[in-house]
Design a protein around this motif. Structure first.
Motif, PDB file in Angstrom:
ATOM      1  N   ILE A  35      40.166  73.950 -20.875  1.00  0.00           N
ATOM      2  CA  ILE A  35      40.608  74.293 -19.376  1.00  0.00           C
ATOM      3  C   ILE A  35      40.786  73.274 -18.635  1.00  0.00           C
ATOM      4  CG2 ILE A  35      39.601  75.556 -17.337  1.00  0.00           C
ATOM      5  CD1 ILE A  35      38.184  77.268 -19.276  1.00  0.00           C
ATOM      6  N   ILE A  36      39.913  72.098 -18.655  1.00  0.00           N
ATOM      7  CA  ILE A  36      40.209  70.861 -17.970  1.00  0.00           C
ATOM      8  C   ILE A  36      41.464  70.096 -18.156  1.00  0.00           C
ATOM      9  CG2 ILE A  36      39.289  68.651 -17.342  1.00  0.00           C
ATOM     10  CD1 ILE A  36      36.310  69.885 -17.564  1.00  0.00           C
ATOM     11  N   PHE A  37      41.564  70.080 -19.673  1.00  0.00           N
ATOM     12  CA  PHE A  37      42.694  69.611 -20.187  1.00  0.00           C
ATOM     13  C   PHE A  37      44.296  70.054 -19.709  1.00  0.00           C
ATOM     14  CE2 PHE A  37      46.337  69.211 -23.219  1.00  0.00           C
ATOM     15  CZ  PHE A  37      46.527  67.828 -23.365  1.00  0.00           C
ATOM     16  N   SER A  38      44.061  71.293 -19.779  1.00  0.00           N
ATOM     17  CA  SER A  38      45.284  72.082 -19.177  1.00  0.00           C
ATOM     18  C   SER A  38      45.717  71.949 -17.882  1.00  0.00           C
ATOM     19  CB  SER A  38      45.114  73.721 -19.503  1.00  0.00           C
ATOM     20  OG  SER A  38      44.153  74.088 -18.413  1.00  0.00           O
ATOM     21  N   PHE A  39      44.637  71.958 -16.853  1.00  0.00           N
ATOM     22  CA  PHE A  39      45.039  71.716 -15.676  1.00  0.00           C
ATOM     23  C   PHE A  39      45.298  70.242 -15.378  1.00  0.00           C
ATOM     24  CE2 PHE A  39      43.093  75.667 -15.128  1.00  0.00           C
ATOM     25  CZ  PHE A  39      43.741  76.246 -14.155  1.00  0.00           C
ATOM     26  N   ALA A  40      44.828  69.260 -15.971  1.00  0.00           N
ATOM     27  CA  ALA A  40      44.913  67.789 -15.697  1.00  0.00           C
ATOM     28  C   ALA A  40      46.437  67.350 -16.453  1.00  0.00           C
ATOM     29  CB  ALA A  40      43.863  67.145 -16.642  1.00  0.00           C
ATOM     30  N   GLN A  41      46.653  68.024 -17.523  1.00  0.00           N
ATOM     31  CA  GLN A  41      48.074  67.576 -17.910  1.00  0.00           C
ATOM     32  C   GLN A  41      49.215  68.174 -17.194  1.00  0.00           C
ATOM     33  OE1 GLN A  41      50.637  69.563 -19.508  1.00  0.00           O
ATOM     34  NE2 GLN A  41      49.271  71.547 -18.999  1.00  0.00           N
ATOM     35  N   PHE A  42      48.963  69.270 -16.374  1.00  0.00           N
ATOM     36  CA  PHE A  42      49.789  69.888 -15.674  1.00  0.00           C
ATOM     37  C   PHE A  42      50.119  69.030 -14.304  1.00  0.00           C
ATOM     38  CE2 PHE A  42      51.299  73.260 -12.412  1.00  0.00           C
ATOM     39  CZ  PHE A  42      52.127  73.883 -13.191  1.00  0.00           C
ATOM     40  N   SER A  43      49.002  68.485 -14.006  1.00  0.00           N
ATOM     41  CA  SER A  43      49.189  67.655 -12.802  1.00  0.00           C
ATOM     42  C   SER A  43      49.663  66.254 -12.979  1.00  0.00           C
ATOM     43  CB  SER A  43      47.802  67.309 -12.309  1.00  0.00           C
ATOM     44  OG  SER A  43      47.146  68.340 -11.615  1.00  0.00           O
ATOM     45  N   MET A  44      49.396  65.640 -14.349  1.00  0.00           N
ATOM     46  CA  MET A  44      49.882  64.510 -14.640  1.00  0.00           C
ATOM     47  C   MET A  44      51.488  64.635 -15.210  1.00  0.00           C
ATOM     48  SD  MET A  44      46.996  62.620 -16.979  1.00  0.00           S
ATOM     49  CE  MET A  44      46.952  63.786 -18.042  1.00  0.00           C
ATOM     50  N   ARG A  45      51.928  65.659 -15.365  1.00  0.00           N
ATOM     51  CA  ARG A  45      53.437  65.660 -15.494  1.00  0.00           C
ATOM     52  C   ARG A  45      54.074  66.030 -14.139  1.00  0.00           C
ATOM     53  NH1 ARG A  45      55.119  70.507 -18.039  1.00  0.00           N
ATOM     54  NH2 ARG A  45      52.879  71.696 -18.005  1.00  0.00           N
ATOM     55  N   GLY A  46      53.220  65.864 -13.154  1.00  0.00           N
ATOM     56  CA  GLY A  46      53.988  66.115 -12.001  1.00  0.00           C
ATOM     57  C   GLY A  46      54.200  67.499 -11.231  1.00  0.00           C
ATOM     58  N   GLY A 160      32.154  84.954 -22.480  1.00  0.00           N
ATOM     59  CA  GLY A 160      33.294  85.798 -22.399  1.00  0.00           C
ATOM     60  C   GLY A 160      33.825  85.715 -20.778  1.00  0.00           C
ATOM     61  N   ALA A 161      32.944  85.701 -20.065  1.00  0.00           N
ATOM     62  CA  ALA A 161      33.507  85.677 -18.585  1.00  0.00           C
ATOM     63  C   ALA A 161      34.209  84.263 -18.329  1.00  0.00           C
ATOM     64  CB  ALA A 161      32.357  85.651 -17.514  1.00  0.00           C
ATOM     65  N   THR A 162      33.731  83.292 -19.110  1.00  0.00           N
ATOM     66  CA  THR A 162      34.480  81.983 -18.912  1.00  0.00           C
ATOM     67  C   THR A 162      35.688  82.060 -19.783  1.00  0.00           C
ATOM     68  OG1 THR A 162      32.334  80.805 -18.709  1.00  0.00           O
ATOM     69  CG2 THR A 162      34.233  79.607 -19.131  1.00  0.00           C
ATOM     70  N   LEU A 163      35.999  82.662 -20.755  1.00  0.00           N
ATOM     71  CA  LEU A 163      37.181  82.966 -21.429  1.00  0.00           C
ATOM     72  C   LEU A 163      38.001  83.597 -20.692  1.00  0.00           C
ATOM     73  CD1 LEU A 163      36.036  84.270 -25.364  1.00  0.00           C
ATOM     74  CD2 LEU A 163      36.846  82.079 -24.524  1.00  0.00           C
ATOM     75  N   ALA A 169      44.506  78.556 -17.728  1.00  0.00           N
ATOM     76  CA  ALA A 169      44.694  77.378 -18.383  1.00  0.00           C
ATOM     77  C   ALA A 169      45.746  77.462 -19.237  1.00  0.00           C
ATOM     78  CB  ALA A 169      43.483  77.113 -19.106  1.00  0.00           C
ATOM     79  N   PHE A 170      46.159  78.306 -20.093  1.00  0.00           N
ATOM     80  CA  PHE A 170      47.078  78.483 -20.903  1.00  0.00           C
ATOM     81  C   PHE A 170      48.456  78.767 -20.379  1.00  0.00           C
ATOM     82  CE2 PHE A 170      43.991  78.994 -24.360  1.00  0.00           C
ATOM     83  CZ  PHE A 170      44.532  78.071 -25.577  1.00  0.00           C
ATOM     84  N   GLY A 171      48.317  79.216 -19.196  1.00  0.00           N
ATOM     85  CA  GLY A 171      49.487  79.483 -17.964  1.00  0.00           C
ATOM     86  C   GLY A 171      50.136  78.279 -17.691  1.00  0.00           C
TER      87      GLY A 171
END
Length: 247
Positions: A35-46, A160-163, A169-171
């Protein structure tokens, strides 16, 4: 399979529990990392203009980071036998989940009003996405707290709540503009992939898929069906359009 079960039968209950809890610690860490990586890479891609992001969006993000840290920490505390501390922090986690839910609903409402969401979503779809997922997250956390004395249920429902958070994240990981209407269902498959890992663990440790794991899969599927259905519901569409028009 039979040999594996025979080996498990030779283990003491303490050893079996230690191995079981080790899995949940690793699962929580991997889930948080994805989850953290998904948001981080989204930001790093501008893809995010931080200066233009409203304060309440930053606040919601910080709260969610706190939740991910809590899920990992709580599993580690149980692994180390610090049950009393785990229970005390658990009540704080319930309060955090409530705050996250309120901030998430507000953030979603303002995103529709200010039109701060992906252009390939309709107003009704995005509003339904936020509403259904937040309510499902809150309901699962409450359910997990109610089942806190039933360890196998509690730990799974909390995971499950966290899933549910894997959806946004995958969005950000998947090429959503290219996937069209299939994007939502591909995200569901990714979420169910994590459930499948949990189901595999169940079969290895207890010989069958735990009912809580099946419930998680059903809830995640139901969330996506509910989002689609609600977004196509005419009265809800009018509500979403009125919110967007208020901006």
């Amino acid at each position: 399979m039979g040999a594996e079960r025979n080996n498990n039968q030779t283990m003491s209950p303490a050893m079996e529990y230690a191995l079981d809890q080790r899995f949940f610690v690793r699962f929580a860490i991997i889930l948080a990392a994805v989850i953290i990586f998904s948001f981080a890479q989204f930001s790093m891609r501008g893809m995010v203009n931080f200066q233009a992001v409203p304060l309440w969006v930053h606040l919601h993000g910080i709260l969610m980071l706190g939740w991910l840290g809590l899920i990992v920490a709580q599993n580690i505390l149980i692994q180390r036998g610090k049950t009393a501390l785990h229970r005390k922090i658990g009540w704080l986690g319930g309060v955090l989940a409530l705050i996250i839910s309120v901030s998430g609903l507000y953030t979603g409402y303002m995103a529709v009003q200010l039109q701060r969401f992906p252009p390939f979503f309709s107003n009704s779809y995005f509003l339904a996405l936020v509403l259904v997922e937040i309510l499902a997250f809150a309901a699962m956390v409450v359910w997990a707290i109610m089942l806190r004395r039933q360890t196998q249920w509690h730990r799974r429902i909390m995971i499950g709540a966290t899933l549910i958070v894997l959806e946004p994240a995958f969005g950000r990981l998947l090429p959503m503009p290219l996937l069209g209407d299939w994007g939502e269902w591909l995200i569901l498959l990714c979420q169910l992939g994590f459930v499948a890992v949990l189901a595999r663990h169940d079969r290895k440790t207890i010989g069958h898929i735990h009912p809580a794991t099946l419930a998680i899969g059903a809830i995640l599927t139901g969330v996506h069906v509910a989002v689609t259905g609600l977004s196509l519901f005419s009265p809800f569409q009018r509500i979403a359009e009125s919110i967007a028009g208020a901006g």
